[in-house]
Design an enzyme around this catalytic site. Structure first.
Site, PDB file in Angstrom:
ATOM      1  N   PRO A   1     -53.688  39.785  57.077  1.00  8.43           N
ATOM      2  CA  PRO A   1     -53.965  38.937  58.110  1.00  8.43           C
ATOM      3  C   PRO A   1     -52.731  38.964  59.611  1.00  8.43           C
ATOM      4  O   PRO A   1     -51.672  38.356  58.551  1.00  8.43           O
ATOM      5  CB  PRO A   1     -54.074  37.210  58.091  1.00  8.43           C
ATOM      6  CG  PRO A   1     -53.177  37.911  56.910  1.00  8.43           C
ATOM      7  CD  PRO A   1     -52.945  39.217  56.183  1.00  8.43           C
ATOM      8  N   MET A   2     -52.811  39.586  60.413  1.00 10.45           N
ATOM      9  CA  MET A   2     -51.326  40.239  62.189  1.00 10.45           C
ATOM     10  C   MET A   2     -51.996  39.115  62.679  1.00 10.45           C
ATOM     11  O   MET A   2     -53.172  39.598  63.315  1.00 10.45           O
ATOM     12  CB  MET A   2     -51.169  41.514  61.710  1.00 10.45           C
ATOM     13  CG  MET A   2     -50.878  42.152  60.554  1.00 10.45           C
ATOM     14  SD  MET A   2     -50.567  43.912  60.599  1.00 10.45           S
ATOM     15  CE  MET A   2     -52.200  44.642  60.350  1.00 10.45           C
TER      16      MET A   2
ATOM     17  N   GLN B   1     -58.398  33.640  57.309  1.00  8.82           N
ATOM     18  CA  GLN B   1     -57.152  33.121  56.793  1.00  8.82           C
ATOM     19  C   GLN B   1     -56.571  31.908  57.796  1.00  8.82           C
ATOM     20  O   GLN B   1     -56.516  32.059  59.442  1.00  8.82           O
ATOM     21  CB  GLN B   1     -55.874  34.265  56.583  1.00  8.82           C
ATOM     22  CG  GLN B   1     -55.083  33.403  56.584  1.00  8.82           C
ATOM     23  CD  GLN B   1     -53.606  34.022  56.496  1.00  8.82           C
ATOM     24  OE1 GLN B   1     -52.658  34.764  57.707  1.00  8.82           O
ATOM     25  NE2 GLN B   1     -53.111  34.392  54.796  1.00  8.82           N
TER      26      GLN B   1
ATOM     27  N   CYS C   1     -46.035  32.356  55.813  1.00  5.26           N
ATOM     28  CA  CYS C   1     -45.334  32.210  57.368  1.00  5.26           C
ATOM     29  C   CYS C   1     -44.019  31.356  57.246  1.00  5.26           C
ATOM     30  O   CYS C   1     -44.273  30.500  57.355  1.00  5.26           O
ATOM     31  CB  CYS C   1     -46.470  32.065  58.772  1.00  5.26           C
ATOM     32  SG  CYS C   1     -45.454  32.051  60.572  1.00  5.26           S
TER      33      CYS C   1
ATOM     34  N   HIS D   1     -46.417  38.329  48.981  1.00 11.11           N
ATOM     35  CA  HIS D   1     -45.523  39.271  49.830  1.00 11.11           C
ATOM     36  C   HIS D   1     -44.319  39.509  49.259  1.00 11.11           C
ATOM     37  O   HIS D   1     -43.244  37.958  48.798  1.00 11.11           O
ATOM     38  CB  HIS D   1     -45.201  38.922  51.030  1.00 11.11           C
ATOM     39  CG  HIS D   1     -45.044  39.509  51.959  1.00 11.11           C
ATOM     40  ND1 HIS D   1     -45.018  41.126  52.462  1.00 11.11           N
ATOM     41  CD2 HIS D   1     -43.704  39.979  52.688  1.00 11.11           C
ATOM     42  CE1 HIS D   1     -43.825  41.252  53.211  1.00 11.11           C
ATOM     43  NE2 HIS D   1     -43.325  40.203  53.265  1.00 11.11           N
TER      44      HIS D   1
ATOM     45  N   GLY E   1     -46.585  44.370  50.708  1.00  6.57           N
ATOM     46  CA  GLY E   1     -45.100  44.949  51.654  1.00  6.57           C
ATOM     47  C   GLY E   1     -44.551  45.942  50.696  1.00  6.57           C
ATOM     48  O   GLY E   1     -44.618  47.181  50.174  1.00  6.57           O
ATOM     49  N   ASP E   2     -43.908  46.859  52.236  1.00 11.00           N
ATOM     50  CA  ASP E   2     -43.885  48.090  52.787  1.00 11.00           C
ATOM     51  C   ASP E   2     -44.925  48.897  51.484  1.00 11.00           C
ATOM     52  O   ASP E   2     -43.857  50.334  51.114  1.00 11.00           O
ATOM     53  CB  ASP E   2     -42.534  48.558  51.763  1.00 11.00           C
ATOM     54  CG  ASP E   2     -41.372  47.154  53.025  1.00 11.00           C
ATOM     55  OD1 ASP E   2     -41.893  46.665  54.291  1.00 11.00           O
ATOM     56  OD2 ASP E   2     -40.331  47.478  52.587  1.00 11.00           O
TER      57      ASP E   2
ATOM     58  N   ARG F   1     -48.445  46.335  58.189  1.00 14.17           N
ATOM     59  CA  ARG F   1     -47.272  47.433  59.439  1.00 14.17           C
ATOM     60  C   ARG F   1     -47.032  48.897  59.268  1.00 14.17           C
ATOM     61  O   ARG F   1     -47.995  49.590  59.792  1.00 14.17           O
ATOM     62  CB  ARG F   1     -46.043  47.128  59.065  1.00 14.17           C
ATOM     63  CG  ARG F   1     -45.152  46.171  60.317  1.00 14.17           C
ATOM     64  CD  ARG F   1     -43.743  46.049  60.406  1.00 14.17           C
ATOM     65  NE  ARG F   1     -43.161  45.201  58.883  1.00 14.17           N
ATOM     66  CZ  ARG F   1     -43.013  44.199  58.087  1.00 14.17           C
ATOM     67  NH1 ARG F   1     -43.783  43.450  59.482  1.00 14.17           N
ATOM     68  NH2 ARG F   1     -42.878  44.080  56.905  1.00 14.17           N
TER      69      ARG F   1
END
Length: 550
Positions: A67-68, A159, A188, A257, A293-294, A317
Site C-alpha cells: 500500500p503506497m 488497507q 505509518c 517492515h 523492506g528493500d 519502492r
C-alpha cells in the site's frame, strides 16, 4: 492512442474468459512450476473458506504490491497483477474518508467506484475541480477508490488507516463486499497519522491495536491482517510480543517492515533484526508472516525467503523501480540454486559460511536473479504499460504524473543501492519533461505509447457486482478519475519545496490557532501536507471539514 472495447452483445462467460486471458495486460502470467495449492487464481470462491483458510490461500507463497499513498491506485495495481503479483493492496484510506463515499457501478469502465460527494469539499476545492480542463470528470467529485471486479477478483486487500475499532468496522463494512481482506495500517510514522491515533501510534498501544483487530474479526467473514514496523532496532522481543498479541486477538496474517519509526528510507532496512523476528515467529505461529523492506532483486527475495521461512514478500519502492520484479521465472515453486559464482558468494546455503546480511545488502547482484536479470522488462516499457493502464482506467493525470516521477528517481532508495539502479530510459525522458505534461495524452506522446487495454462490457461488470450492491448504489454513471494533486517542485526541488511548504503551513496553523482556538481537525489537509514525506507537501487532496459529521 487507440482503445478497444468488448462488444456488449458478448455473453458474460465470454467476457469473463477474455478478461482472464493470459495474453491480456489485465491478467498476470501463469506462474511456472507452481502447484495448484499455491497458485493464485480467480476461480476459487473464498467465501466458502474460513477467514484463516482464506488468508492462507491469499498470503502463502505470495508476492504483494504494498500500500503506497497516491501510488497504489487501480492503474498501478492492475499493472502489478499483469506482471505476476499475487496480491495488491489499496493505498491507505482513512476510515472517516471512505464512510461518506457513494458506491457507483461504472458500466463505462467496468469498475466499482467509491466517490466522495462533491458537496463535502470546500468551495475552493470545488472551483478548482470544476476548472480543471485536463481532468474534466473531476467536477463530479473525486474517486477515492476504484476497483476492477474482474481483474482484482481474489487479489485485492483494502488497507484502512484507523485508530478506533468502531470507525474501523464502519469503514470495513462499507467496502467489504468488493475486497478480499482488510488490513490495518500500524506502521505509518507521519504526524498526521500518529496525531490521530493511527499508524505507528498503535505500536505503542497494544490494547487499542488488539481491540481493532478483534472487533474486525468478530464482525467480518473475510481475513483481517496488519502491517507493522519493527519496534526495536536490535532486540526482537518487543516486535515478537506485539505480533503475538495481534495474532491472539485474531489477526489472520502479519506484514513486518524492516525499519523502526524514525528510520529514513535511504538507510538500509534492518534485515538482521527482521530475519530474527520472522524466524522466531515461524517457529511458533501458524498464520502467514510477510516480509517487507528493500527487496530490490530476485536475489534479495530468494535470500529473505531462505533465511526467514516467511510466507511471502511485499514490494513498495522496488516495484516502482521496476514492476517486472514480480516475474518469478523458473524459481517458482522450485529452488534452482545460484547460477553464477557471484551469486554463490552471497547465497550459499551453508550455515557455516553464510554471508552477513549487511554484505548481502550492499552486493551488486548479478546473474539470473540480479539487478540485470533476464526476467526483468525494460523500465521504459514498464512506464509505457503504466500509462496504458492509466488511460484504460481514466486516471487523474496529476496522480499519474506523480507515479511516473517516482518511477524515474531514486531519492528514496537506499544510498548504497543507487549505483546498481539503471535510471536511463530509451527515449531519454527526464523528470523535467514529465513535469511539463498536463494530461494523459501528453504522457502518451512523450513515452510513445502504442499499446491499449480493452475494456469489458457493462454485462461483465454487472455480473461481478451483484453481491456488493445496495439501494444507495448509483448505476451507469461516468465517474471521474481519482483526484490526487501535488506541486511539480516536489520532484524538481524537493528540499526547498518541503521547507517552504512547512514554513507556510506552520504559519497558517499558528494563525488559525490564535484566531479561534478551535480543535485541530484530525484530517486537516494543510497539516497533512506539511508533515508527510510519503504523503508529501501539497501532494494529496482530501475532503475537508465540510464532510457530514459521522
Amino acid at each position: 492512442m487507440k482503445t478497444t472495447s468488448t462488444p456488449n452483445n458478448e455473453s458474460t462467460m465470454d467476457l469473463l474468459e477474455d478478461a482472464q486471458s493470459p495474453h491480456s495486460l489485465q491478467n498476470p502470467p501463469a506462474p511456472l512450476h507452481s502447484s495448484s495449492s499455491t497458485t493464485h487464481t480467480n476461480n476459487i470462491d473464498l467465501s466458502t473458506l474460513s477467514p484463516q483458510d482464506a488468508a492462507n490461500h491469499l498470503f502463502c507463497n505470495s508476492e504483494i504490491l504494498a500500500p503506497m499513498v497516491r501510488a497504489s491506485t487501480i492503474p498501478l495495481r492492475t499493472l502489478a497483477l499483469s506482471h505476476g503479483a499475487s496480491l495488491v493492496y489499496t493505498e491507505e484510506l482513512v476510515d472517516r474518508c471512505i464512510m461518506p463515499t457513494e458506491r457507483i457501478l461504472n458500466n463505462e469502465l467496468g469498475t466499482i467506484d467509491y466517490r466522495v460527494p462533491k458537496h463535502t469539499y470546500s468551495l475552493k476545492v470545488q472551483k478548482r475541480m470544476a476548472a480543471d480542463k485536463n481532468n474534466p470528470d473531476s467536477k463530479n467529485g473525486a474517486i477515492l477508490l476504484r476497483i476492477d471486479p474482474l481483474v482484482e477478483k481474489n487479489r485485492l486487500i483494502y488497507q484502512v488507516g484507523t485508530g478506533e475499532s468502531n470507525l474501523a468496522l464502519a469503514a470495513a463494512t462499507k467496502v467489504i463486499n468488493d475486497v478480499y481482506g482488510m488490513d490495518v495500517n500500524m506502521g505509518c510514522p507521519k504526524k498526521f497519522s500518529v496525531s490521530g491515533g493511527m499508524g505507528s501510534a498503535l505500536l505503542s498501544d497494544v490494547k487499542r491495536a488488539c481491540d481493532i483487530i478483534s472487533t474486525l474479526r468478530r464482525n467480518l467473514s473475510k481475513p483481517v491482517s496488519a502491517k507493522i514496523r519493527l519496534l526495536d532496532p536490535e532486540d526482537p522481543r518487543p516486535t515478537l510480543d506485539f505480533v503475538r498479541s495481534l495474532i491472539k486477538a485474531g489477526a489472520n496474517a502479519i506484514t513486518i517492515h524492516g525499519r523502526i519509526v524514525g528510520d529514513e528510507s535511504h538507510i538500509n532496512a534492518r534485515w538482521s533484526t527482521l530475519v530474527e523476528v520472522v524466524k522466531q515467529l515461524k517457529s511458533t505461529e501458524s498464520v502467514p508472516i510477510i516480509v517487507n523492506g528493500d527487496l530490490y532483486t530476485r536475489a534479495d527475495i530468494r535470500e529473505m525467503k531462505r533465511r526467514t521461512g516467511c510466507d511471502g514478500v511485499m514490494l513498495a519502492r522496488p516495484a516502482l523501480y521496476n514492476m517486472s520484479l514480480f516475474r518469478r521465472g523458473k524459481e517458482e515453486g522450485k529452488d534452482d540454486g545460484p547460477t553464477t559464482t557471484e551469486q554463490q558468494d552471497c547465497t550459499t546455503n551453508s550455515p557455516d559460511t553464510e554471508v552477513p546480511l549487511t554484505k548481502f545488502q550492499t552486493t551488486n547482484h548479478k546473474g539470473y536473479y540480479g539487478y540485470h536479470s533476464p526476467l526483468l522488462h525494460s523500465r521504459t516499457s514498464i512506464v509505457q504499460e503504466y500509462i496504458s493502464h492509466c488511460v484504460r482506467y481514466r486516471a487523474n493525470s496529476k496522480n499519474a504524473k506523480y507515479v511516473i516521477c517516482e518511477m524515474m528517481n531514486t531519492r528514496r532508495a537506499p544510498t548504497n543501492r543507487v549505483p546498481f539502479l539503471n535510471m536511463a530510459f530509451d527515449g531519454g525522458q527526464t523528470i523535467q519533461d514529465i513535469c511539463k505534461c498536463k494530461n494523459l495524452d501528453d504522457f502518451v506522446k512523450i513515452w510513445d505509447v502504442t499499446q491499449s487495454i480493452p475494456m469489458p462490457g457493462a454485462a461483465a461488470t454487472a455480473a461481478t457486482t451483484t453481491a456488493g450492491s445496495n439501494a444507495n448504489d448509483k448505476d451507469g454513471e461516468m465517474a471521474p478519475g481519482d483526484l490526487h494533486n501535488y506541486d511539480d517542485r516536489y520532484f524538481l526541488d524537493h528540499d526547498k519545496f518541503r521547507k517552504e511548504r512547512s514554513e507556510a503551513v506552520a504559519a497558517a496553523l499558528a494563525a488559525k490557532k490564535s484566531s479561534n482556538g478551535a480543535e485541530r481537525n484530525g484530517n486537516d489537509e494543510d497539516e497533512k501536507k506539511a508533515e508527510d514525506d510519503d504523503c508529501q507537501a501539497g501532494a494529496y487532496d482530501r475532503p475537508t471539514a465540510k464532510r457530514p459529521k459521522l
